[in-house]
Scaffold this active site. Structure first.
Site: not given
Ligand code: DLZ
Length: 165
Positions: A31, A67, A91, A94, A97, A136
């Site tokens: 992500w 994860e 972040i 946003e 979550h 960063r």
């Molecule tokens: C769902 C999600 C959101 C909204 N934001 C991020 C983020 O900013 N950074 C990140 O590493 N992962 C994000 N995820 C994904 C979750 O970490 C995770 O992979 C999902 O919720 C699995 O369905």
């Protein structure tokens, strides 16, 4: 010093251990990959710069930061791995979550570090916006990946010191 004043790539390198035979695992969240790839590059470069052999650095990807805990745990269970570095960026602002992810990962990584009795490093950026993340991840405030790698090296050294090695 607030994190805004700190350069994440500047550290005290006195008394670092010999890590030429130490094995490191890097777990990287996909992500926001433009940021996490920069964190990976920084961590990898720092490990090699301070003595790790390239063949002793392994990498695994996870879909998102949530994860990281399980991915890091799987690596930490391997006896040959001396330290694990978890790299991600969540972040804030946003989405709601972020509260759940950041707290879960911080707690999860603390738990697996203790459970596996080895350093598992929290290399997760929790910026308010993308610009703070860029700053960063090799930008004006250095690279969180560099800092995470240096933390891993120092914790490996501390473990050896306490073990009397
Ligand atoms: C769902 C999600 C959101 C909204 N934001 C991020 C983020 O900013 N950074 C990140 O590493 N992962 C994000 N995820 C994904 C979750 O970490 C995770 O992979 C999902 O919720 C699995 O369905």
């Amino acid at each position: 010093m607030s994190s805004a004043d700190k350069n994440l790539s500047v550290f005290n390198t006195e008394g670092l251990p010999d890590i030429s035979n130490k094995k490191f695992a890097l777990v990287v969240a996909e992500w926001n990959s433009e940021i996490t790839e920069a964190l990976f590059d920084g961590a990898y470069k720092t490990l090699v710069e301070y003595g790790a052999a390239k063949e002793n650095i392994v990498r695994g990807n996870v879909p998102g930061s949530f994860e990281l805990t399980l991915g890091a745990h799987w690596f930490a269970q391997r006896e040959d791995i001396d330290a694990v570095i978890a790299l991600g960026v969540v972040i804030q602002g946003e989405t709601k979550h972020n509260d759940y992810i950041n707290h879960a990962v911080a707690q999860g990584i603390t738990n697996i570090s203790i459970k596996n009795n080895k350093p598992v490093i929290f290399g997760v950026l929790t910026p308010n916006d993308m610009q703070q993340a860029i700053d960063r991840a090799g930008g004006v405030h250095g690279n969180k990946g560099d800092e995470a790698a240096m933390t891993a090296i120092k914790m490996v050294g501390l473990k050896e010191q306490i073990a009397g090695k």
